[in-house]
Design an enzyme around this catalytic site. Structure first.
Site, PDB file in Angstrom:
ATOM      1  CB  SER A   1      -0.821  -0.002   1.193  1.00 43.72           C
ATOM      2  OG  SER A   1      -1.627   1.306   1.235  1.00 43.72           O
TER       3      SER A   1
ATOM      4  CE1 TYR B   1      -4.061  -2.123   5.070  1.00 48.58           C
ATOM      5  CE2 TYR B   1      -2.985   0.074   4.692  1.00 48.58           C
ATOM      6  CZ  TYR B   1      -3.598  -1.092   4.049  1.00 48.58           C
ATOM      7  OH  TYR B   1      -3.963  -1.222   2.828  1.00 48.58           O
TER       8      TYR B   1
HETATM    9  N1  LIG Z   1      -8.623  -1.065  -1.222  1.00 47.87           N
HETATM   10  C1  LIG Z   1      -7.607  -0.100  -1.317  1.00 47.87           C
HETATM   11  O1  LIG Z   1      -7.859   0.874  -1.429  1.00 47.87           O
HETATM   12  C2  LIG Z   1      -6.291  -0.841  -0.988  1.00 47.87           C
HETATM   13  C3  LIG Z   1      -5.341   0.258  -1.070  1.00 47.87           C
HETATM   14  C4  LIG Z   1      -3.866  -0.156  -0.752  1.00 47.87           C
HETATM   15  C5  LIG Z   1      -3.808  -1.394  -0.537  1.00 47.87           C
HETATM   16  N2  LIG Z   1      -4.812  -2.201  -0.333  1.00 47.87           N
HETATM   17  C6  LIG Z   1      -4.576  -3.702  -0.137  1.00 47.87           C
HETATM   18  O2  LIG Z   1      -5.093  -4.539  -0.978  1.00 47.87           O
HETATM   19  C7  LIG Z   1      -5.455  -5.997  -0.547  1.00 47.87           C
HETATM   20  C8  LIG Z   1      -6.966  -6.205  -0.821  1.00 47.87           C
HETATM   21  O3  LIG Z   1      -7.832  -5.171  -0.425  1.00 47.87           O
HETATM   22  P1  LIG Z   1      -9.052  -5.033  -0.647  1.00 47.87           P
HETATM   23  O4  LIG Z   1      -9.550  -3.465  -0.696  1.00 47.87           O
HETATM   24  O5  LIG Z   1      -9.397  -5.607  -2.021  1.00 47.87           O
HETATM   25  O6  LIG Z   1      -9.820  -5.695   0.536  1.00 47.87           O
HETATM   26  P2  LIG Z   1     -11.225  -6.438   0.514  1.00 47.87           P
HETATM   27  O7  LIG Z   1     -12.210  -5.803  -0.243  1.00 47.87           O
HETATM   28  O8  LIG Z   1     -11.585  -6.152   2.045  1.00 47.87           O
HETATM   29  O9  LIG Z   1     -10.965  -8.156   0.312  1.00 47.87           O
HETATM   30  C9  LIG Z   1     -10.154  -8.479   1.047  1.00 47.87           C
HETATM   31  C10 LIG Z   1     -10.431 -10.129   0.738  1.00 47.87           C
HETATM   32  O10 LIG Z   1      -9.429 -10.868   1.603  1.00 47.87           O
HETATM   33  C11 LIG Z   1      -9.953 -11.929   2.357  1.00 47.87           C
HETATM   34  N3  LIG Z   1      -9.642 -12.104   3.603  1.00 47.87           N
HETATM   35  C12 LIG Z   1      -9.438 -10.896   4.465  1.00 47.87           C
HETATM   36  N4  LIG Z   1      -9.055 -11.412   5.588  1.00 47.87           N
HETATM   37  C13 LIG Z   1      -8.892 -12.730   5.585  1.00 47.87           C
HETATM   38  C14 LIG Z   1      -8.172 -13.747   6.272  1.00 47.87           C
HETATM   39  N5  LIG Z   1      -7.686 -13.559   7.597  1.00 47.87           N
HETATM   40  N6  LIG Z   1      -8.179 -15.244   5.786  1.00 47.87           N
HETATM   41  C15 LIG Z   1      -8.348 -15.169   4.483  1.00 47.87           C
HETATM   42  N7  LIG Z   1      -8.960 -14.410   3.712  1.00 47.87           N
HETATM   43  C16 LIG Z   1      -8.917 -13.184   4.216  1.00 47.87           C
HETATM   44  C17 LIG Z   1     -11.505 -11.383   2.232  1.00 47.87           C
HETATM   45  O11 LIG Z   1     -12.563 -12.428   2.435  1.00 47.87           O
HETATM   46  P3  LIG Z   1     -12.994 -12.937   3.580  1.00 47.87           P
HETATM   47  O12 LIG Z   1     -13.550 -11.866   4.389  1.00 47.87           O
HETATM   48  O13 LIG Z   1     -14.018 -13.724   3.295  1.00 47.87           O
HETATM   49  O14 LIG Z   1     -12.027 -13.889   4.404  1.00 47.87           O
HETATM   50  C18 LIG Z   1     -11.412 -10.654   0.819  1.00 47.87           C
HETATM   51  O15 LIG Z   1     -11.711 -11.654  -0.177  1.00 47.87           O
HETATM   52  C19 LIG Z   1      -5.158  -5.839   1.019  1.00 47.87           C
HETATM   53  O16 LIG Z   1      -3.905  -6.566   1.508  1.00 47.87           O
HETATM   54  C20 LIG Z   1      -5.055  -4.248   1.146  1.00 47.87           C
HETATM   55  O17 LIG Z   1      -4.347  -3.887   2.312  1.00 47.87           O
HETATM   56  C21 LIG Z   1      -5.896  -1.905  -0.516  1.00 47.87           C
END
Ligand SMILES: NC(=O)c1ccc[n+]([C@@H]2O[C@H](COP(=O)([O-])OP(=O)(O)OC[C@H]3O[C@@H](n4cnc5c(N)ncnc54)[C@H](OP(=O)(O)O)[C@@H]3O)[C@@H](O)[C@H]2O)c1
Length: 334
Positions: free
Chosen positions: A150, A163
């Site tokens: 991130s 985070y």
């Molecule tokens: N969105 C942003 O703006 C952003 C920006 C920078 C970085 N990121 C990074 O990108 C990655 C994905 O983010 P996102 O925004 O797509 O998140 P999201 O929409 O919340 O999706 C997260 C995914 O991870 C799974 N997950 C969460 N905790 C888990 C666990 N303990 N075991 C197994 N699966 C788990 C969730 O499914 P379940 O809840 O069903 O387990 C879901 O499929 C993350 O690492 C985040 O830090 C996101």
């Protein structure tokens, strides 16, 4: 020529594990890799949602399977890697450590439980999965690890201290594994997104302070809008292509456009930012004045009468004696 280009820009028959593929960025990455020909396995905690996603992908003709896994639990990670190993005959080309969570709070408010949950999900699980995947990646002869890091891992953002630390650690890990595992033909890179429209961000934006600050920061990016998940998955796919065969140990890549501004006192500034011009304006003025003073001093030396500047040892001693008699022996000039 077209065949050659096709192979360099294809993931045909490559095997991939993408964690957290049911939502947001992970969902887009699974779809993107599978659309380029990879055979993908994914995992998440919600079984019903996982099964539904797998059915959707299969109906699109994509080769995707899934298994339930809570990445916080070490034993479940080991089980996941056993599943992957048996599915892909002990060979894995791509590991995308995507699953991650965030809990927005001021540093003084975080509990030990928050700390452990965020660090275990975001960093420890990614580290451990990389260790578990190492023999499979090595056996493939063309291994790739992508960490979804991130922008928070590079610059300070509001209410993100744990985070951000988990993502900063990931960036360091990227460089270290890239160096250690290059000999095993494993490339290691990380993609550092800024704000992407996903359920994770929808959740964070329930906090009005976060929402207000995030909107303000978005306006400072060269393309001032939130990104879409498929604008991250395309970068991930690029890093996995044979065409990127010399790209390793990178954590900025093309995805970190927010950080091209400079980080001053914990704030990131872009050239059009009002504070940028103010800070640089003030700093520039002081530098100009300092240079001017030095120049004037140097020039004035040229015009000092010769009598005031002793040229040899005798003159120097005479000047000292005069000085002593004026200041020490007769301080009042009596
Ligand atoms: N969105 C942003 O703006 C952003 C920006 C920078 C970085 N990121 C990074 O990108 C990655 C994905 O983010 P996102 O925004 O797509 O998140 P999201 O929409 O919340 O999706 C997260 C995914 O991870 C799974 N997950 C969460 N905790 C888990 C666990 N303990 N075991 C197994 N699966 C788990 C969730 O499914 P379940 O809840 O069903 O387990 C879901 O499929 C993350 O690492 C985040 O830090 C996101």
């Amino acid at each position: 020529m077209s065949d050659c280009r096709g192979q360099r820009w294809s993931l045909k028959d490559m095997t991939a594990l993408v964690t957290g593929g049911t939502k947001g960025i992970g969902y887009a990455v699974v779809k993107e890799l599978a659309a380029f020909g990879a055979i993908v396995h994914t995992c998440s905690r919600n079984e019903a949602e996982l099964n539904q996603r797998v059915q959707e992908w299969k109906s699109m003709g994509l080769k995707v399977s899934g298994s339930v896994c809570d990445l916080k639990v070490r034993a479940q990670r080991e089980k996941l890697m056993e599943t992957v190993s048996s599915l892909f005959d002990g060979k894995l080309n791509i590991l995308v450590n995507n699953a991650g969570i965030s809990i927005p709070k001021e540093a003084t408010e975080f509990t030990m439980e928050d700390f452990s949950t965020i660090m275990t999900t975001n960093f420890e699980s990614a580290y451990h999965l990389s260790q578990l995947a190492h023999p499979l990646l090595k056996a493939s002869g063309n291994g790739n690890i992508i960490f979804i890091s991130s922008v928070a891992g590079v610059i300070a953002l509001p209410m993100c201290s744990i985070y951000a630390s988990s993502k900063g650690a990931m960036n360091e890990l990227t460089k270290n594994l890239a160096c250690e595992w290059a000999k095993d033909k494993i490339r290691v890179n990380s993609v550092a997104p800024w704000i992407i429209r996903t359920p994770l961000v929808d959740n964070l934006e329930k906090d009005s302070t976060f929402l207000e600050q995030a909107n303000r920061l978005i306006l400072r990016t060269p393309i001032p809008r939130p990104r879409e998940p498929n604008e991250v998955s395309s970068v991930v796919a690029f890093l996995c292509f044979p065409a990127a065969s010399y790209v390793t140990g990178q954590f900025r890549g093309s995805d970190l456009h927010f950080a091209i501004g400079e980080n001053i006192n914990g704030r990131t500034l872009l050239p059009r930012d009002e504070n940028y011009s103010i800070q640089y304006g003030i700093r520039g003025t002081w530098t100009f004045l300092a240079v001017l003073v030095v120049l004037v001093l140097c020039l004035s030396l040229l015009f000092v009468p010769e009598s005031l500047v002793p040229r040899n040892e005798t003159d120097r001693q005479l000047a000292l004696l005069q000085f002593k008699s004026m200041i020490i022996d007769d301080p009042l000039g009596a």
